[in-house]
Design a protein around this motif. Structure first.
Motif, PDB file in Angstrom:
ATOM      1  N   VAL A  65      -5.024   8.070  -2.821  1.00 35.47           N
ATOM      2  CA  VAL A  65      -3.728   8.124  -2.134  1.00 35.47           C
ATOM      3  C   VAL A  65      -3.815   7.466  -0.761  1.00 35.47           C
ATOM      4  O   VAL A  65      -2.884   6.769  -0.332  1.00 35.47           O
ATOM      5  CB  VAL A  65      -3.246   9.585  -2.002  1.00 35.47           C
ATOM      6  N   TRP A 111      -1.902   1.252   2.860  1.00 32.74           N
ATOM      7  CA  TRP A 111      -2.389  -0.059   2.473  1.00 32.74           C
ATOM      8  C   TRP A 111      -2.231  -1.089   3.594  1.00 32.74           C
ATOM      9  O   TRP A 111      -3.066  -1.967   3.776  1.00 32.74           O
ATOM     10  CB  TRP A 111      -1.660  -0.534   1.221  1.00 32.74           C
ATOM     11  N   THR A 115      -3.533   3.831  -0.926  1.00 30.20           N
ATOM     12  CA  THR A 115      -2.204   3.454  -1.418  1.00 30.20           C
ATOM     13  C   THR A 115      -1.147   3.555  -0.328  1.00 30.20           C
ATOM     14  O   THR A 115      -0.419   2.590  -0.071  1.00 30.20           O
ATOM     15  CB  THR A 115      -1.802   4.344  -2.614  1.00 30.20           C
TER      16      THR A 115
END
Length: 212
Positions: free
Chosen positions: A24, A30, A27
């Protein structure tokens, strides 16, 4: 639960928290870490991953503290209110109350002028939806009576564990903490009865081996 199975639960939940936070983290943040991959900065990627896993371990410990606190509260609740049906009704009320608070008070505290309430509602809907799915699986694996306690734990306890970043209201940290918490909470909830059954079998086997 035997001490060996408790240690197994503790370590496996740590792993769930660390791996979930690692995935996570890359993600939702990023934009911060993309350059590490474009520059093939292996050392930077590994150090960031280790940091995220360490943060995930902390989230996992928070989840485990919440889980064992709820197990205690659940027993007290049944004892105080005498009947499971009354305790379940109170839990349903608390679920609705906490979800309302999550939306209303965050909107009052953090909403900009003209900002839509829907941006605050969907997080509550997501938590409720995941809670319903996990509670359904738990009830199917054990019995129907487990549905409301499981839903209460997945909704109310998760939100209480989430409070530290809710106060800060930094978007990436909201997701970074929420997903590992929900993963750890769901994992503990769904594995507990299996470990309890395994512990009972181990005790029976140990008893049968004792000399008469």
């Amino acid at each position: 639960m035997t001490s060996r199975n408790w240690v197994k639960l503790f370590i496996s939940t740590l792993i769930v928290g660390g791996l979930t936070t690692g995935i996570v983290g890359f993600t939702v943040r990023w934009g911060e870490f993309e350059h590490l991959f474009t520059d093939l900065d292996i050392l930077g990627i590994l150090s960031t991953l280790i940091w995220l896993i360490g943060v995930g371990f902390i989230f996992s410990i928070i989840s485990q503290m919440g889980f064992f606190a709820y197990l205690t509260v659940h027993r007290f609740g049944i004892g105080i209110f005498r009947t499971v049906s009354l305790w379940n009704s109170i839990q349903l009320f608390l679920i609705a109350f906490v979800l309302f608070d999550l939306v209303y008070f965050r909107f009052q505290a953090f909403a900009d002028k003209g900002e839509s309430l829907s941006q605050y509602i969907w997080k509550a809907i997501f938590i409720l939806a995941v809670g319903l799915i996990v509670a359904f699986i738990k009830a199917k694996q054990t019995n129907k009576a487990a549905f409301i306690p499981a839903l209460f734990f997945m909704v109310v306890v998760t939100i209480l564990e989430w409070v530290p970043v809710l106060r800060v209201n930094e978007e990436s940290w909201l997701y970074l903490m929420l997903f590992p918490l929900m993963a750890c909470n769901a994992y503990q909830l769904l594995i507990l009865h299996k470990l309890n059954e395994k512990s009972m079998q181990e005790r029976r086997l140990k008893s049968s081996k004792k000399p008469s």
